[in-house]
Scaffold this motif. Structure first.
Motif, mmCIF file in Angstrom:
data_model
loop_
_atom_site.group_PDB
_atom_site.id
_atom_site.type_symbol
_atom_site.label_atom_id
_atom_site.label_comp_id
_atom_site.label_asym_id
_atom_site.label_seq_id
_atom_site.Cartn_x
_atom_site.Cartn_y
_atom_site.Cartn_z
ATOM 1 N N MET A 181 0.877 -1.275 0.035
ATOM 2 C CA MET A 181 0.018 0.092 -0.219
ATOM 3 C C MET A 181 0.771 1.337 0.009
ATOM 4 O O MET A 181 0.579 2.232 -0.873
ATOM 5 N N THR A 182 1.860 1.281 0.987
ATOM 6 C CA THR A 182 2.791 2.566 0.967
ATOM 7 C C THR A 182 3.532 2.744 -0.530
ATOM 8 O O THR A 182 3.679 3.793 -0.741
ATOM 9 N N SER A 183 3.992 1.655 -0.861
ATOM 10 C CA SER A 183 4.806 1.712 -2.189
ATOM 11 C C SER A 183 3.926 2.174 -3.162
ATOM 12 O O SER A 183 4.472 2.987 -4.073
ATOM 13 N N GLN A 184 2.715 2.009 -3.332
ATOM 14 C CA GLN A 184 1.849 2.164 -4.423
ATOM 15 C C GLN A 184 1.426 3.760 -4.162
ATOM 16 O O GLN A 184 1.501 4.365 -5.209
ATOM 17 N N TYR A 185 1.457 4.132 -3.015
ATOM 18 C CA TYR A 185 1.080 5.558 -2.733
ATOM 19 C C TYR A 185 2.279 6.282 -3.132
ATOM 20 O O TYR A 185 2.286 7.436 -3.823
#
Length: 60
Positions: free
Chosen positions: A1-5
């Motif tokens: 999730m964080t890497s996609q953001y």
């Protein structure tokens, strides 16, 4: 999730940076073109009202 953001934010920031840089270049070019245009007497008489109203000719 964080890497996609992070990836989406990086792409967004890249687009925004590119847009700001294009805006700066366009404004600088418009300024340069405007200065060149008002350096010609016929264009200056057409574009600048105070040039006509002063009553003093630049030509001897």
């Amino acid at each position: 999730m964080t890497s996609q953001y992070n990836e989406r934010f990086r792409r967004f920031a890249s687009r925004m940076e590119r847009g700001i840089m294009i805006g700066i270049v366009v404004c600088a070019l418009m300024l340069i073109i405007g200065e060149i245009v008002i350096s010609y007497v016929p264009a200056r008489m057409l574009l600048i009202e105070t040039e006509r109203l002063e009553g003093v000719s630049r030509l001897p």
